[in-house]
Design a protein around this motif. Structure first.
Motif: not given
Lengths: 261, 292
Positions: B119, B123, B191
């Protein structure tokens, strides 16, 4: 789009701003001007595009079409960071705060744009600009909870801390995306009154999406009604009639929403 | 009566998924259980003979007697002050190996777990132009997989080759293996964190490193501490395994005592292990309470 403060400088200018997610049109192209110091309530059924509109003004979602300018500066291409944070700040329904950090450190995080990495690290141990943080918490009425972890605060207290962080961030424009959706009616009115008073005292612009019509009338200068991604009406708060509101929340809109969900 | 007809197919539809897994598992368990006993008693009769024989029983009792020191005229090791002192010194070394091992694991995991969190690396919170960061993410994950898929015992054999035998190679072996476990677990904690507070920090002007400081570490470190203490409990027990390959401490002594048939020394070492494991468990509980 008549507005009482049309001679004040422009805070938010939307020019044919629209947003689509694939084939789904969240916001139809709309043009809107909000003057500095206005307090605008966005009303409308869930799924009407209020959240998307606010996210575009906050610079966290890029519009598909059109252009947004905040205080004359084009938003396109502006990255999150100090400059954007000085222009616009946002309060959400909840989950704005870091649960394991104290209320004070959460508030002081509003200053991170001004701090170096080392200063930020040290501030976790020995809070920096502590007096300003405590003063902001006092302003929102939760100074006695300064050293409690944010995760242990009640929903109303968390919203107050989030507003206190905005006070330290000190943006020209405050956005609030359903800031009272998870609160009981008494807390809800307190939080809206606090947001409105904060904006009024400091001459900030406030745009908030809410569902409580009475609160919108009491605490805002202007009300915009949204439905299916389009603005249905945009009037000074005292000119909004019950007929307009009934039409805004009428069942066909809800049925459309159920279909798209 | 009118509403009975459309209601009829409903129960069947509701029962089908349950039948397909829970009931099938139970059926399979019963069938496997019966088949195993049929196999043990009829087909594999040699095995079952030795398993249930008087000989097995006799050997077991004799070994337990040896452990208790009943089979010999010599004073059992656990009744000698000098043996207690000697194994006590080894117990201290074992504890040191465990602390050193978890320390190495913690340092390596702390330095790498952020890079293993998808993430943050790929991300929306990742830096712009994130391909270099993506490579770091893959490298970190590969490192975790490599270090934790090789057992401590194998790391210890390698480390003993490189360093001289002793607690240092043992600690390094335990450290490497557990760095992979701690790193993977901590990456997954990151995460799983709620991204909303991080986004809020970002939009209130925080830089990426500051989001890490204010949004990620305060949320991830308490969980990291929990995992760390749990792995420390596991490591104190695993010291006996790495000790077998000359990586020092009570484990090494255990293997020597076994090959020399010093049964009462084995008992003494097991007593020390009981003490060590209990002490580490209590310490971990106290530290966990402190960290909360």
């Amino acid at each position: 789009m008549a507005s009482a403060s049309s001679n004040s400088p422009t805070a938010i200018q939307l020019d044919a701003v629209g947003k689509s997610f694939g084939a789904i049109k969240a916001v139809s192209p709309l043009t809107l001007r909000i003057a500095q110091g206005e307090r605008v309530a966005l009303l409308g059924p869930s799924g009407s595009g209020k959240t998307t509109l606010l996210a575009m003004i906050a610079g966290t979602t890029a519009p598909t079409t059109g252009a947004i300018a905040l205080r004359g500066k084009p938003l396109a291409g502006m990255r999150p960071g100090r400059d954007l944070a000085a222009l616009v700040g946002m309060v959400h329904q909840q989950f704005d705060l870091v649960p394991h950090l104290s209320a004070l450190n959460n508030v002081l995080a509003g200053r991170l744009g001004q701090w170096s990495a080392a200063a930020a690290m040290l501030s976790l141990l020995w809070p920096r600009d502590k007096d300003r943080g405590i003063a902001a918490l006092e302003r929102v009425g939760v100074a006695q909870r300064a050293y409690v972890r944010a995760g242990r605060l009640s929903g109303g207290e968390q919203q107050r801390v989030a507003i206190a962080r905005l006070l330290l961030q000190d943006p020209a424009i405050i956005l609030a995306d359903e800031p009272i959706a998870s609160l009981d009616p008494t807390r809800a009115e307190e939080i809206i009154a606090l947001l409105a008073a904060t904006a009024q005292e400091t001459g900030k612009t406030l745009v908030a999406s809410i569902h409580a019509v009475s609160l919108a009338r009491r605490h805002f200068t202007r009300i915009a009604g949204m439905r299916n991604g389009a603005v249905q009406f945009d009037l000074p708060a005292h000119q909004v009639t019950n007929d307009l509101l009934d039409a805004l929340y009428a069942l066909p809109g809800l049925r459309d929403e159920a279909q798209s969900a | 009566m009118n509403h009975a007809a459309p209601a009829a197919p409903a129960p069947r539809a509701a029962l089908l998924p349950r039948l397909s897994f829970l009931r099938l598992s139970l059926l399979a368990a019963i069938v496997l259980c019966c088949a195993s006993w049929v196999y043990i008693l009829n087909v594999d009769s040699n095995q079952s003979h030795s398993f249930f024989s008087a000989e097995t029983w006799r050997r077991g009792v004799s070994f337990l007697k040896d452990l208790a020191g009943a089979g010999s005229t010599a004073t059992p090791a656990f009744a000698q002050a000098s043996a207690w002192r000697e194994t006590g010194r080894l117990a201290y070394q074992t504890l040191a190996m465990a602390v050193l091992g978890i320390g190495i694991a913690a340092l390596v995991a702390l330095a790498t777990f952020i890079f293993g969190a998808r993430t943050l690396m790929t991300g929306e919170l990742a830096p712009y132009g994130a391909s270099a960061w993506r490579a770091l993410y893959i490298a970190a994950r590969a490192f975790f997989t490599l270090t934790r898929s090789v057992p401590e015992l194998v790391w210890a054999m390698i480390a003993v080759f490189i360093f001289s035998p002793g607690i240092l190679p043992g600690a390094i072996a335990l450290g490497i293996h557990n760095a992979g476990i701690l790193g993977k677990l901590s990456s997954e904690v990151v995460e799983g964190l709620d991204p909303r507070p991080m986004r809020a920090l970002r939009s209130s002007g925080a830089g990426r490193f500051q989001v890490l400081l204010y949004g990620v570490l305060p949320e991830a470190l308490p969980r990291f501490t929990t995992y760390l203490l749990y792995r420390w409990e596991v490591i104190i027990r695993t010291t006996i395994v790495v000790g077998f390959v000359a990586a020092g401490g009570l484990g090494q002594e255990f293997r020597l005592a076994m090959s020399h048939f010093h049964y009462t020394t084995l008992s003494l070492i097991l007593i020390w292990y009981l003490i060590l494991v209990a002490a580490v468990d209590i310490a971990a509980v106290l530290l966990r309470r402190l960290a909360r």
